[in-house]
Motif scaffolding. Structure first.
Motif, PDB file in Angstrom:
ATOM      1  N   GLU A   1      29.111 109.483  51.791  1.00  0.00           N
ATOM      2  CA  GLU A   1      27.706 109.219  52.129  1.00  0.00           C
ATOM      3  C   GLU A   1      27.101 110.297  53.029  1.00  0.00           C
ATOM      4  N   ASP A   2      27.913 110.833  53.934  1.00  0.00           N
ATOM      5  CA  ASP A   2      27.409 111.800  54.902  1.00  0.00           C
ATOM      6  C   ASP A   2      28.472 112.877  55.126  1.00  0.00           C
TER       7      ASP A   2
ATOM      8  N   PRO B   1      32.520 111.193  61.430  1.00  0.00           N
ATOM      9  CA  PRO B   1      32.956 109.850  61.030  1.00  0.00           C
ATOM     10  C   PRO B   1      33.145 108.933  62.239  1.00  0.00           C
ATOM     11  N   ARG B   2      32.859 107.665  62.008  1.00  0.00           N
ATOM     12  CA  ARG B   2      33.032 106.653  63.044  1.00  0.00           C
ATOM     13  C   ARG B   2      34.244 105.799  62.669  1.00  0.00           C
TER      14      ARG B   2
ATOM     15  N   SER C   1      36.855 103.008  55.026  1.00  0.00           N
ATOM     16  CA  SER C   1      35.596 103.289  55.713  1.00  0.00           C
ATOM     17  C   SER C   1      35.379 104.792  55.874  1.00  0.00           C
TER      18      SER C   1
ATOM     19  N   GLN D   1      32.316 107.054  54.360  1.00  0.00           N
ATOM     20  CA  GLN D   1      31.472 107.867  55.225  1.00  0.00           C
ATOM     21  C   GLN D   1      31.450 109.326  54.783  1.00  0.00           C
ATOM     22  N   ARG D   2      32.589 109.838  54.365  1.00  0.00           N
ATOM     23  CA  ARG D   2      32.657 111.239  53.916  1.00  0.00           C
ATOM     24  C   ARG D   2      31.807 111.465  52.673  1.00  0.00           C
TER      25      ARG D   2
END
Length: 103
Positions: A49-50, A55-56, A42, A46-47
């Motif tokens: 994509e954004d 990060p969550r 995950s 995230q890294r």
């Protein structure tokens, strides 16, 4: 377009093995290993994509949700990977985690 089928297969295989594992195996660390993997997959997605975003962390939804969590995280990552090397690295992570989990 990069072929992410090997990653999808590895993630699905690990998830299937977790779903078939006895509760005692999950309690002895297989579920915790799967959650660590899901969080890593995950985070990588995230890294990509954004890159500048915060990060969550994937929550711990319990040992019986671990298979679903790696499935979701793995397939999410597969959507954003752009090179064969990235796919190979992700497959390696999944295979290593599956071995550590003992399933």
């Amino acid at each position: 377009m990069v072929d992410t089928t090997p990653l999808a297969r590895a993630v699905d295989h690990f998830a299937d093995r977790l779903r078939a594992a006895p509760q005692s195996r999950l309690q002895r660390g297989a579920a915790a290993e799967a959650l660590r993997l899901a969080r890593e997959l995950s985070l990588r997605a995230q890294r990509i994509e954004d890159p500048g975003g915060e990060p969550r962390e994937m929550p711990d939804a319990g040992m019986f949700a671990a298979a679903d969590q790696i499935t979701v995280a793995g397939h999410d990552l597969a959507v954003v990977l752009t090179t064969d090397a990235e796919v190979e690295e992700a497959v390696r992570l999944v295979e290593e985690a599956r071995k550590r989990a003992g399933v």
